[in-house]
Design a protein around this motif. Structure first.
Motif, short mmCIF file in Angstrom:
data_model
loop_
_atom_site.label_atom_id
_atom_site.label_comp_id
_atom_site.label_asym_id
_atom_site.label_seq_id
_atom_site.Cartn_x
_atom_site.Cartn_y
_atom_site.Cartn_z
N UNK A 179 15.17 28.49 -17.04
CA UNK A 179 15.87 27.50 -16.15
C UNK A 179 16.31 26.18 -17.09
N UNK A 180 15.23 25.81 -17.56
CA UNK A 180 15.35 24.17 -18.15
C UNK A 180 16.24 24.23 -19.29
N UNK A 181 15.97 25.44 -20.13
CA UNK A 181 16.68 25.46 -21.30
C UNK A 181 18.46 25.85 -21.00
N UNK A 182 18.62 26.54 -19.93
CA UNK A 182 20.01 26.76 -19.52
C UNK A 182 20.71 25.55 -18.95
N UNK A 183 19.87 24.95 -18.23
CA UNK A 183 20.46 23.68 -17.55
C UNK A 183 20.69 22.36 -18.73
N UNK A 184 19.91 22.55 -19.72
CA UNK A 184 20.11 21.53 -20.74
C UNK A 184 20.80 21.95 -21.85
N UNK A 185 21.47 23.25 -21.84
CA UNK A 185 22.07 23.76 -23.07
C UNK A 185 21.43 24.16 -24.38
N UNK A 186 20.30 24.27 -24.07
CA UNK A 186 19.50 24.57 -25.34
C UNK A 186 19.27 26.35 -25.37
N UNK A 187 19.77 26.96 -24.28
CA UNK A 187 19.64 28.57 -24.16
C UNK A 187 20.68 29.02 -25.09
N UNK A 188 20.36 29.54 -26.29
CA UNK A 188 21.29 30.18 -27.15
C UNK A 188 20.80 31.31 -27.39
N UNK A 189 21.68 32.54 -27.43
CA UNK A 189 21.28 33.96 -27.80
C UNK A 189 21.37 33.93 -29.34
N UNK A 190 20.39 33.96 -30.13
CA UNK A 190 20.18 34.24 -31.32
C UNK A 190 19.32 35.35 -31.91
N UNK A 191 19.34 36.02 -32.87
CA UNK A 191 18.32 36.93 -33.41
C UNK A 191 18.81 37.72 -34.76
N UNK A 192 18.16 38.60 -34.87
CA UNK A 192 18.43 39.24 -36.32
C UNK A 192 17.55 38.70 -37.50
N UNK A 193 16.50 38.19 -37.54
CA UNK A 193 15.88 37.48 -38.53
C UNK A 193 14.58 38.54 -38.65
N UNK A 194 14.75 39.39 -39.36
CA UNK A 194 13.62 40.35 -39.61
C UNK A 194 12.76 41.09 -38.43
N UNK A 195 13.44 41.35 -37.55
CA UNK A 195 12.77 41.67 -36.26
C UNK A 195 11.43 42.61 -36.30
N UNK A 196 11.69 43.88 -37.05
CA UNK A 196 10.37 44.64 -37.18
C UNK A 196 9.39 43.95 -37.94
N UNK A 197 9.47 43.08 -38.98
CA UNK A 197 8.31 42.46 -39.67
C UNK A 197 7.63 41.43 -38.40
N UNK A 198 8.62 40.77 -37.57
CA UNK A 198 8.22 39.82 -36.60
C UNK A 198 7.24 40.69 -35.64
N UNK A 199 7.79 41.91 -35.43
CA UNK A 199 6.86 42.62 -34.20
C UNK A 199 5.49 43.03 -34.97
N UNK A 200 5.42 43.48 -36.39
CA UNK A 200 4.22 43.71 -36.96
C UNK A 200 3.22 42.55 -36.89
#
Lengths: 89, 365
Positions: free
Chosen positions: B69-90
């Motif tokens: 909620x606070x990130x949405x109100x302040x504009x910090x909410x940003x949908x980003x991804x795609x940086x080595x997701x499987x490595x991050x999972x492990x």
């Protein structure tokens, strides 16, 4: 009166380390710091540089293919929305 | 107020919340523990069958909603991804193995220390060593690569997951498991946990406190900004415990709630957590906050934590007050070796790319 200062942000911490290394080698003043809160909600590293070096830094980065996200010129700003100001303190 | 004082106060909010939640029913030294709480949620969803640690912890739901909620109100909410997701999972998976061998995430380590559990001091030494090793990889060129903007809906999936957990918590369907004894059966009132979780989520999102980031910055760039947040958590948990939980303060190594005094594996478990946290760019708290503000890579990491927790219990790796089982010791050692191989391979790959690039440049000249 607010003071101007310049900060460079990066996509990864590793980019900031490469950037710092090249600037030091070229005797350009640089100091790594946590990314200022007003620029990003990330907890990564940014580089504080002298604004006068902007062109020198940009051409060095272009020549040496050094990656960075953005060059920011910062001033103190004030928002009118009291509740958001409070949250940002 | 200068930035370090602000960080200290934000940390203080988290520390006080932890002391209050312990006073009102959370397990010993577990007012807040991101790893334990995700582990409890994994149990409640039936991903593991350790009957004493199954509960949909409302604090986690509160933290996710607060940060979202606070990130949405302040504009910090940003949908980003795609940086080595499987490595991050492990990495998230092995981070959780380390945390469940020590019995706590870095946040609980600070909270345990603030209540006199000196095993947390041994763990802190391990955590710092793990971060130090991770920083050496960063200096040698380790990176998981940049992330990219994604379709907005992807950023909402994690908060929706928290909403589903809230629905399960309220309607308690038969397929959701709730402990009737042990730590999983102990909890502060749901409303209090949700509210304080929300407050902590807001404090964490605004401050960007990260236990790994604080120590990493001290080693890497000699900057103490984030470290003040950690000190604030410690100081205010201590003050809160002195006022609210004085009878539970126990300075020493033995008889600590939900903790053991196997020095070597307290050290190694948290060394694994520190190493994984630096390689991921944040500890479990930070990953949870980032996931709540649209970072889908952090969301994948949290699911790695959840699956890691499930395997830790299903494979008999998780420690208990009685000590660390053999499987847990093997798991931590495999984890350290495997994560070092990942880090080394990434560095080697970066070096190869750099060499290839410089050859291309000299060929063009």
């Amino acid at each position: 009166m607010s003071e101007k200062y310049c900060v460079i942000t990066f996509d990864t911490v590793q980019q900031s380390l490469v950037f710092e290394k090249h600037l030091i080698e070229n005797e350009i003043a640089v100091k790594l710091m946590p990314v200022p809160r007003q620029l990003s909600s990330s907890c990564g590293t940014a580089a504080y540089v002298d604004c006068k070096d902007k062109e020198k830094i940009q051409s060095l980065c272009k020549e040496s293919s050094i990656l960075f996200d953005e060059f920011h010129e910062l001033y103190q700003d004030k928002k009118n929305m009291w509740f958001l100001n409070h949250l940002k303190k | 107020m200068n930035s370090k004082k602000k960080m200290f106060m934000y940390g203080g909010v988290i520390g006080l919340a932890a002391a209050i939640l312990m006073k009102f029913g959370n397990p010993g030294n577990m007012g807040m523990c991101i790893a334990c709480f995700w582990r409890d949620i994994a149990g409640a969803l039936g991903l593991h069958r350790a009957a004493v640690v199954q509960y949909i912890r409302p604090e986690i739901i509160g933290i996710v909603f607060g940060a979202f909620i606070v990130s949405y109100l302040t504009g910090d909410f940003k949908t980003r991804g795609g940086s080595s997701p499987l490595t991050r999972f492990i990495l998230g998976f092995f981070l959780m193995i380390g945390a469940l061998v020590f019995l706590g995430c870095p946040l609980r380590m600070i909270i345990r220390l603030a209540n006199g559990d000196l095993n947390a001091l041994v763990a802190l030494a391990g955590y710092i060593v793990g971060i130090f090793i991770g920083v050496q990889f960063l200096k040698k060129g380790y990176t998981l690569g940049k992330n990219y903007e994604q379709a907005k809906i992807a950023g909402f999936l994690f908060p929706i997951f928290a909403l589903v957990l809230l629905i399960f918590l309220v309607i308690k369907p038969a397929f959701i498991l709730f402990s009737t004894e042990g730590p999983g059966s102990m909890g502060a009132p749901v409303i209090l946990s949700l509210i304080l979780g929300g407050v902590v989520g807001v404090a964490l999102q605004r401050s960007r406190i990260c236990t790994a980031g604080g120590i990493r910055d001290m080693i890497l760039i000699k900057d103490s900004h984030f470290l003040w947040g950690i000190l604030g958590i410690f100081a205010f948990t201590l003050i809160g415990n002195l006022i609210l939980n004085f009878e539970k303060i126990n300075i020493g190594f033995v008889g600590q709630p939900i903790g053991h005094n196997d020095f070597l594996f307290n050290f190694l478990g948290m060394a694994l957590v520190g190493l994984c946290s630096v390689l991921l760019g944040g500890c479990p708290i930070r990953q949870t906050i980032l996931a709540s503000q649209g970072d889908t890579d952090a969301g994948v990491t949290v699911f790695g934590l959840i699956v890691g927790a499930a395997f830790a219990h299903n494979f008999g790796m998780a420690a208990s007050g009685n000590g660390v089982p053999t499987n847990g010791k093997i798991g931590v050692i495999i984890g350290i070796v495997f994560v070092l191989i990942i880090a080394y391979s990434v560095v080697a790959d970066q070096k190869n790319k750099a060499t290839k690039k410089s050859k291309e440049v000299s060929a063009n000249v």
